[in-house]
Design a protein around this motif. Structure first.
Motif, mmCIF file in Angstrom:
data_model
loop_
_atom_site.group_PDB
_atom_site.id
_atom_site.type_symbol
_atom_site.label_atom_id
_atom_site.label_comp_id
_atom_site.label_asym_id
_atom_site.label_seq_id
_atom_site.Cartn_x
_atom_site.Cartn_y
_atom_site.Cartn_z
ATOM 1 N N UNK A 121 2.393 -25.747 -0.209
ATOM 2 C CA UNK A 121 3.322 -26.577 0.563
ATOM 3 C C UNK A 121 4.616 -25.840 0.862
ATOM 4 N N UNK A 122 5.018 -24.936 -0.048
ATOM 5 C CA UNK A 122 6.250 -24.166 0.147
ATOM 6 C C UNK A 122 6.025 -22.907 0.964
ATOM 7 N N UNK A 123 4.781 -22.657 1.366
ATOM 8 C CA UNK A 123 4.479 -21.457 2.145
ATOM 9 C C UNK A 123 4.529 -20.186 1.328
ATOM 10 N N UNK A 124 4.283 -20.310 0.017
ATOM 11 C CA UNK A 124 4.331 -19.156 -0.888
ATOM 12 C C UNK A 124 2.913 -18.687 -1.176
ATOM 13 N N UNK A 125 2.679 -17.404 -0.973
ATOM 14 C CA UNK A 125 1.346 -16.847 -1.181
ATOM 15 C C UNK A 125 1.399 -15.733 -2.209
ATOM 16 N N UNK A 126 0.345 -15.595 -3.024
ATOM 17 C CA UNK A 126 0.315 -14.456 -3.946
ATOM 18 C C UNK A 126 0.170 -13.163 -3.165
ATOM 19 N N UNK A 127 0.838 -12.137 -3.619
ATOM 20 C CA UNK A 127 0.689 -10.817 -3.018
ATOM 21 C C UNK A 127 -0.618 -10.186 -3.485
ATOM 22 N N UNK A 128 -1.066 -9.130 -2.818
ATOM 23 C CA UNK A 128 -2.298 -8.473 -3.257
ATOM 24 C C UNK A 128 -2.286 -8.181 -4.749
ATOM 25 N N UNK A 129 -3.409 -8.463 -5.372
ATOM 26 C CA UNK A 129 -3.537 -8.269 -6.814
ATOM 27 C C UNK A 129 -4.229 -6.967 -7.163
ATOM 28 N N UNK A 130 -4.714 -6.248 -6.162
ATOM 29 C CA UNK A 130 -5.357 -4.953 -6.373
ATOM 30 C C UNK A 130 -4.923 -4.004 -5.261
ATOM 31 N N UNK A 131 -5.088 -2.728 -5.493
ATOM 32 C CA UNK A 131 -4.757 -1.741 -4.475
ATOM 33 C C UNK A 131 -5.656 -1.904 -3.263
ATOM 34 N N UNK A 132 -6.923 -2.258 -3.469
ATOM 35 C CA UNK A 132 -7.832 -2.452 -2.338
ATOM 36 C C UNK A 132 -7.340 -3.573 -1.428
ATOM 37 N N UNK A 133 -6.852 -4.676 -2.002
ATOM 38 C CA UNK A 133 -6.320 -5.769 -1.186
ATOM 39 C C UNK A 133 -5.112 -5.304 -0.387
ATOM 40 N N UNK A 147 0.829 -1.216 0.000
ATOM 41 C CA UNK A 147 0.000 0.000 0.000
ATOM 42 C C UNK A 147 0.852 1.251 0.000
ATOM 43 N N UNK A 148 2.124 1.118 0.377
ATOM 44 C CA UNK A 148 3.069 2.224 0.351
ATOM 45 C C UNK A 148 3.990 2.126 -0.849
ATOM 46 N N UNK A 149 4.467 0.916 -1.177
ATOM 47 C CA UNK A 149 5.452 0.736 -2.230
ATOM 48 C C UNK A 149 4.892 0.487 -3.611
ATOM 49 N N UNK A 150 3.633 0.088 -3.694
ATOM 50 C CA UNK A 150 2.925 -0.055 -4.972
ATOM 51 C C UNK A 150 1.586 0.646 -4.784
ATOM 52 N N UNK A 151 1.598 1.995 -4.703
ATOM 53 C CA UNK A 151 0.488 2.746 -4.129
ATOM 54 C C UNK A 151 -0.583 3.194 -5.107
ATOM 55 N N UNK A 152 -0.467 2.815 -6.361
ATOM 56 C CA UNK A 152 -1.385 3.307 -7.381
ATOM 57 C C UNK A 152 -2.207 2.154 -7.948
ATOM 58 N N UNK A 153 -3.372 2.477 -8.457
ATOM 59 C CA UNK A 153 -4.152 1.467 -9.179
ATOM 60 C C UNK A 153 -3.323 0.897 -10.326
ATOM 61 N N UNK A 202 -0.224 0.377 -10.344
ATOM 62 C CA UNK A 202 0.821 -0.512 -9.844
ATOM 63 C C UNK A 202 0.454 -1.978 -10.040
ATOM 64 N N UNK A 203 -0.831 -2.293 -9.972
ATOM 65 C CA UNK A 203 -1.259 -3.683 -10.006
ATOM 66 C C UNK A 203 -1.466 -4.184 -11.430
ATOM 67 N N UNK A 204 -1.333 -3.297 -12.394
ATOM 68 C CA UNK A 204 -1.213 -3.714 -13.782
ATOM 69 C C UNK A 204 0.201 -4.189 -14.071
ATOM 70 N N UNK A 205 1.168 -3.700 -13.286
ATOM 71 C CA UNK A 205 2.559 -4.139 -13.406
ATOM 72 C C UNK A 205 2.838 -5.389 -12.580
ATOM 73 N N UNK A 206 2.214 -5.467 -11.404
ATOM 74 C CA UNK A 206 2.548 -6.506 -10.422
ATOM 75 C C UNK A 206 1.816 -7.807 -10.764
ATOM 76 N N UNK A 207 2.279 -8.464 -11.828
ATOM 77 C CA UNK A 207 1.673 -9.711 -12.292
ATOM 78 C C UNK A 207 2.750 -10.781 -12.399
ATOM 79 N N UNK A 208 2.362 -12.063 -12.311
ATOM 80 C CA UNK A 208 3.350 -13.138 -12.336
ATOM 81 C C UNK A 208 4.148 -13.188 -13.636
ATOM 82 N N UNK A 209 5.355 -13.701 -13.510
ATOM 83 C CA UNK A 209 6.248 -13.983 -14.641
ATOM 84 C C UNK A 209 6.632 -12.739 -15.425
ATOM 85 N N UNK A 210 6.672 -11.599 -14.746
ATOM 86 C CA UNK A 210 7.112 -10.350 -15.364
ATOM 87 C C UNK A 210 8.248 -9.699 -14.567
#
Length: 466
Positions: free
Chosen positions: A404-416, A305-311, A313-321
């Motif tokens: 099993x590896x304890x890996x979780x997806x990060x928030x996919x939207x600014x609201x999350x 919410x501080x480091x990826x603070x824009x709507x 931001x979540x167009x960039x924050x996607x897997x395999x990029x």
């Protein structure tokens, strides 16, 4: 920081007066006094050179309303921000006074924001960062940090039918030498300007996206690192304008393109020893280095919410990029949100660090660095430990494999991300009630601003704001 008393004000005035002759000889006529608002936009007031001593002693007036500004200059009516009532004082930090090589006749000094009574403004991000640095120092710890700066250079005229469209000014391939040749004079002038300003550049190179470039700078204390990030971006913008280029630091310039990151590098030190190296832990981490890193990883959902603070931001924050869309860490793993960097054999003691890849340049660098310190400190207090590192792209694993590896997806939207920030007690404690609430209010203001807006519409609206 303590309240400004008369003795301190007199000292600041005397320091500024002592600087005037050299500044006059250098042709300086005005001093820019920038700060960064909650939405990540750099705002500024300026004073003529002769007024610098007065500004140093008594500050320059500005409204606290800017704490509630959104990136489109609309204002949220927040719980503690957005009012037209009141006044603050901008006090330049003369230890960072810099002649702007890209803007002849101008000097630059970042500011701390104070109340009229001479106490630090509770929503001043630079003051917050200074306080957290001091609290770590009380525990015998220091942090070295740096921001990577990515940007795109564009044709200033856009398309004939759409002047605000993004048209890359470079046509060469990603990381290509031909791209460097296209901007050879521009890159030379930029490196010369940064050197003249005292910025230690480690690398400059073409990046992946169309028209994209990157500069990496040397590590500094956290406040210095945030100041330098601000100065580097200002210099890039000024030198680009001299060359007839338009620049964007936006996390997503076009919906179908690769965005601009703002990765943060951090290392923890005690008594001159780098705690990210020389220990008995994984990859040589010491117990304190591991705990600090575990704090970053564990608090990463709220940190977004501080480091990826824009709507955007979540167009960039996607897997395999290479953006770090999963809460995982690994050695030189550019798909892990936290990438551990040992540096080359023989130089690990000075160069080992962690890179947080999920952040972008829509962030206020002072707020972001402060949030990282708060998260790392929480890890230290908890004696945190890290899960097993991952050596593959987390997206290549099945959901069961990630679980099993304890890996979780990060928030996919600014609201999350905002919800995670609201629930993060360590960040709430560090920020304080008013600033914590204002971050939430401003983020939700941007969410409302872009409600029902298409990805391309979001990119278009944010493209030239950062």
């Amino acid at each position: 920081m303590d309240q400004l008393d008369q003795h301190t004000r007199d000292e600041r005035r005397a320091t500024a007066e002592g600087l005037l002759p050299d500044l006059e000889d250098a042709g300086v006529v005005g001093v820019a006094l920038p700060w960064v608002d909650t939405s990540g936009i750099t705002r500024v007031k300026t004073v003529p050179l002769a007024k610098l001593p007065s500004a140093a002693a008594w500050g320059v007036g500005m409204s606290p309303v800017f704490d509630g500004f959104l990136l489109d200059d609309s204002i949220v009516a927040g719980r503690f921000a957005g009012s037209a009532i009141g006044d603050l004082r901008l006090h330049p930090d003369l230890s960072r006074l810099t002649l702007l090589a890209g803007q002849p006749g101008w000097a630059w000094a970042p500011v701390d924001r104070y109340t009229q009574a001479g106490t630090p403004h509770v929503q001043c991000s630079r003051s917050l960062l200074r306080r957290l640095v001091a609290e770590l120092a009380d525990d015998g710890l220091t942090v070295r940090g740096a921001f990577e700066i990515e940007w795109v250079v564009a044709d200033p005229d856009g398309l004939p039918e759409d002047p605000d469209a993004f048209v890359p000014a470079l046509s060469g391939p990603a990381y290509g030498m031909t791209r460097l040749a296209e901007v050879s004079d521009y890159a030379r002038d930029l490196l010369e300007a940064l050197a003249a300003e005292g910025v230690r550049v480690d690398q400059f190179h073409p990046e992946y996206a169309g028209g994209q470039l990157e500069v990496s700078v040397g590590p500094e204390d956290p406040v210095g690192a945030a100041d330098t990030a601000l100065l580097v971006r200002n210099t890039i913008t000024a030198v680009s304008a001299q060359h007839g280029l338009r620049v964007s630091f936006s996390p997503k310039v076009t919906a179908d393109g690769v965005g601009n990151g703002g990765h943060v590098h951090l290392s923890l030190w005690r008594d001159g020893e780098n705690l990210m190296s020389g220990g008995d832990g994984t990859f040589g981490l010491t117990a304190e280095g591991e705990a600090f890193t575990a704090g970053l990883l564990g608090h990463l959902p709220g940190l977004l919410a501080v480091g990826a603070p824009s709507v955007a931001s979540y167009l960039r924050l996607v897997p395999s990029h290479w953006a770090g869309a999963f809460a995982a860490w690994g050695l030189e793993n550019r798909e892990a949100a936290v990438r551990f960097v040992t540096g080359p054999d023989g130089n690990r003691q000075s160069s080992a660090n962690v890179e947080v890849k999920s952040f972008d340049l829509a962030a206020n660098p002072y707020l972001l660095m402060a949030a990282c310190l708060a998260a790392g400190r929480a890890g230290l207090r908890a004696g945190g430990t890290l899960p097993d590192p991952i050596g593959v792209d987390p997206a290549s694993l099945s959901e069961e494999g990630r679980r099993e590896a304890g890996i979780h997806p990060l928030p996919a939207t600014l609201e999350e991300a905002v919800r995670a920030f609201e629930a993060d007690t360590a960040l709430a404690e560090a920020f304080g009630e008013e600033l914590h609430a204002t971050v939430v209010d401003v983020r939700r203001g941007e969410i409302a601003l872009f409600e029902n807006t298409s990805p391309e519409g979001v990119c278009r609206a944010t493209r030239w704001k950062h």
